[in-house]
Motif scaffolding. Structure first.
Motif, PDB file in Angstrom:
ATOM      1  N   LEU A   6       0.675  -1.282   0.011  1.00  0.00           N
ATOM      2  CA  LEU A   6      -0.154  -0.142  -0.062  1.00  0.00           C
ATOM      3  C   LEU A   6       0.979   1.223   0.036  1.00  0.00           C
ATOM      4  O   LEU A   6       1.517   1.669   0.906  1.00  0.00           O
ATOM      5  CB  LEU A   6      -0.855   0.085   1.161  1.00  0.00           C
ATOM      6  CG  LEU A   6      -1.865   1.216   1.245  1.00  0.00           C
ATOM      7  CD1 LEU A   6      -2.936   1.055   0.199  1.00  0.00           C
ATOM      8  CD2 LEU A   6      -2.657   1.283   2.740  1.00  0.00           C
TER       9      LEU A   6
ATOM     10  N   GLU B   7      -1.749   6.036  -1.792  1.00  0.00           N
ATOM     11  CA  GLU B   7      -2.968   5.424  -1.918  1.00  0.00           C
ATOM     12  C   GLU B   7      -3.388   5.527  -0.716  1.00  0.00           C
ATOM     13  O   GLU B   7      -4.743   5.581  -0.333  1.00  0.00           O
ATOM     14  CB  GLU B   7      -2.721   3.972  -2.153  1.00  0.00           C
ATOM     15  CG  GLU B   7      -2.188   3.813  -3.709  1.00  0.00           C
ATOM     16  CD  GLU B   7      -2.002   2.477  -4.000  1.00  0.00           C
ATOM     17  OE1 GLU B   7      -2.045   1.434  -2.985  1.00  0.00           O
ATOM     18  OE2 GLU B   7      -1.534   2.086  -5.249  1.00  0.00           O
ATOM     19  N   MET B   8      -2.841   5.647   0.599  1.00  0.00           N
ATOM     20  CA  MET B   8      -3.548   5.783   1.791  1.00  0.00           C
ATOM     21  C   MET B   8      -4.231   7.001   1.991  1.00  0.00           C
ATOM     22  O   MET B   8      -4.998   7.078   2.718  1.00  0.00           O
ATOM     23  CB  MET B   8      -2.452   5.281   2.858  1.00  0.00           C
ATOM     24  CG  MET B   8      -1.840   3.687   2.951  1.00  0.00           C
ATOM     25  SD  MET B   8      -0.911   3.707   4.413  1.00  0.00           S
ATOM     26  CE  MET B   8      -2.297   3.374   5.487  1.00  0.00           C
TER      27      MET B   8
ATOM     28  N   ARG C  93     -12.639   0.334   2.825  1.00  0.00           N
ATOM     29  CA  ARG C  93     -12.140  -0.203   1.646  1.00  0.00           C
ATOM     30  C   ARG C  93     -11.230  -1.422   2.106  1.00  0.00           C
ATOM     31  O   ARG C  93     -10.560  -1.384   2.692  1.00  0.00           O
ATOM     32  CB  ARG C  93     -11.580   0.468   0.665  1.00  0.00           C
ATOM     33  CG  ARG C  93     -10.163   1.363   0.968  1.00  0.00           C
ATOM     34  CD  ARG C  93      -9.491   2.057  -0.064  1.00  0.00           C
ATOM     35  NE  ARG C  93      -8.340   2.589   0.111  1.00  0.00           N
ATOM     36  CZ  ARG C  93      -7.567   3.259  -0.645  1.00  0.00           C
ATOM     37  NH1 ARG C  93      -7.682   3.199  -1.871  1.00  0.00           N
ATOM     38  NH2 ARG C  93      -6.467   3.660  -0.154  1.00  0.00           N
TER      39      ARG C  93
ATOM     40  N   LEU D 130      -8.260  -3.881   1.153  1.00  0.00           N
ATOM     41  CA  LEU D 130      -6.746  -3.630   0.598  1.00  0.00           C
ATOM     42  C   LEU D 130      -6.149  -5.091   0.276  1.00  0.00           C
ATOM     43  O   LEU D 130      -6.519  -6.092   0.885  1.00  0.00           O
ATOM     44  CB  LEU D 130      -5.868  -3.152   1.658  1.00  0.00           C
ATOM     45  CG  LEU D 130      -6.357  -1.916   2.339  1.00  0.00           C
ATOM     46  CD1 LEU D 130      -5.149  -1.294   3.192  1.00  0.00           C
ATOM     47  CD2 LEU D 130      -6.461  -0.713   1.206  1.00  0.00           C
TER      48      LEU D 130
ATOM     49  N   LEU E 291      -3.085  -6.928  -0.481  1.00  0.00           N
ATOM     50  CA  LEU E 291      -1.832  -6.990  -0.105  1.00  0.00           C
ATOM     51  C   LEU E 291      -1.316  -8.329  -0.035  1.00  0.00           C
ATOM     52  O   LEU E 291      -2.035  -9.258   0.253  1.00  0.00           O
ATOM     53  CB  LEU E 291      -1.534  -6.297   1.285  1.00  0.00           C
ATOM     54  CG  LEU E 291      -2.058  -5.056   1.670  1.00  0.00           C
ATOM     55  CD1 LEU E 291      -1.633  -4.549   3.321  1.00  0.00           C
ATOM     56  CD2 LEU E 291      -1.362  -3.819   0.701  1.00  0.00           C
TER      57      LEU E 291
ATOM     58  N   GLN F 214      -8.937  -0.960   5.073  1.00  0.00           N
ATOM     59  CA  GLN F 214      -8.427   0.440   5.509  1.00  0.00           C
ATOM     60  C   GLN F 214      -9.845   1.454   5.864  1.00  0.00           C
ATOM     61  O   GLN F 214     -10.916   1.239   5.298  1.00  0.00           O
ATOM     62  CB  GLN F 214      -7.904   1.229   4.462  1.00  0.00           C
ATOM     63  CG  GLN F 214      -7.221   2.675   4.910  1.00  0.00           C
ATOM     64  CD  GLN F 214      -6.480   3.383   3.774  1.00  0.00           C
ATOM     65  OE1 GLN F 214      -6.754   2.883   2.402  1.00  0.00           O
ATOM     66  NE2 GLN F 214      -6.085   4.502   3.840  1.00  0.00           N
TER      67      GLN F 214
END
Length: 294
Positions: free
Chosen positions: A226, A230-231, A241, A243, A245, A279
């Protein structure tokens, strides 16, 4: 709030372990808002937060306390903050009735991993309650690790009490095969693994970190990490949302899942199954605090 409740349910209701990530911005630099949010916690908690050495650390601790309450509020579809009854074990590990959870922060990121204590598994026609197991989490910043020592191998020697002798042998052999940047990344992973394992057992730093043993730590891939931009992006409009990863799975004293949240932050989660990552916006947490104050 209906859309937020629906989104939360959609993302989390079928998941065993949920890892919630919050990027902390500058919202609480406003003195009035900081005071309003502090009032949502007990006097004892407020004093503990205000005793921290600087405003950044105070904001991180405050948002961590509010994050737990916001998650419970989403679980119960409440418009105001849920106030849990928190008990603390002798070595300092907190617990509540509703969730098994563990929390960590580093730089400007807060992470909380949780599992519902009433989780059950459908076995044929029988609904069998799953065993309650603890969770452990740590966030480690590569840049912070670098500050201890400029040379990775010297860092390994300076912090020898963190590593099991077998780990030290492996690292002395393997680190020179990588670039200096990757060497620090591997050492940061070890740090995160050890800290998350000590928190899993609820002992903090009351027991030596070298007793938690891991082997053959690989270099994490960053293609799906991330990124910092984008954060920040879109979270004024998107409160929640999922993520996507990449996680590495490590065998050791306890099985661990490790991922790179950003180019700097590595997360280690000790859990019985790979967590999903959600997130949550800082704004959603603050909105809850504002509603609570009415």
């Amino acid at each position: 709030m209906d859309d937020v409740f629906q989104r939360w349910k959609q993302l989390t209701q079928r998941e065993r372990n949920v890892f919630v990530v919050v990027k902390v911005g500058n919202e609480l630099e406003d003195d009035y808002l900081m005071e309003l949010c502090l009032r949502q916690l007990s006097l004892k908690q407020r004093n503990k937060i205000l005793a921290r050495k600087n405003r950044h650390d105070q904001r991180m601790a405050l948002l961590g306390g509010l994050l737990l309450r916001a998650i419970l509020s989403l679980e119960y579809e409440m418009d105001i903050l849920f106030e849990p009854e928190i008990t603390v074990a002798p070595c300092g590990k907190p617990s509540i009735e509703q969730l098994e959870y563990n929390m960590a922060d580093d730089e400007s990121v807060i992470g909380l991993v949780f599992r519902r204590k009433d989780d059950a598994l459908q076995l044929g026609n029988v609904l069998e309650k799953l065993p309650t197991k603890p969770l452990g989490i740590d966030l480690a910043d590569i840049q912070t690790i670098k500050q201890f020592q400029e040379d990775p191998l010297q860092l390994l020697r300076s912090f020898s009490d963190i590593f099991h002798p077998n780990e030290t042998k492996v690292l002395e052999r393997e680190l020179p095969r990588h670039t200096e940047e990757k060497q620090f990344e591997i050492l940061t992973q070890y740090w995160a693994l050890k800290e998350s394992c000590s928190k899993y057992h609820g002992v903090g730093l009351h027991q030596p970190l070298h007793q938690w043993v891991y082997r053959d730590i690989s270099v994490l891939q960053i293609e799906k990490s991330l990124k910092e931009d984008e954060m920040e992006a879109g979270l004024s409009r998107i409160h929640l949302r999922k993520l996507d990863l990449d996680w590495n799975y490590y065998h050791g004293t306890e099985p661990a899942y490790v991922c790179k949240l950003t180019s700097r932050i590595i997360a280690s989660v000790i859990a019985d199954a790979k967590p999903i990552v959600v997130q949550m916006s800082e704004q959603l947490i603050i909105d809850y605090a504002k509603r609570n104050s009415k």
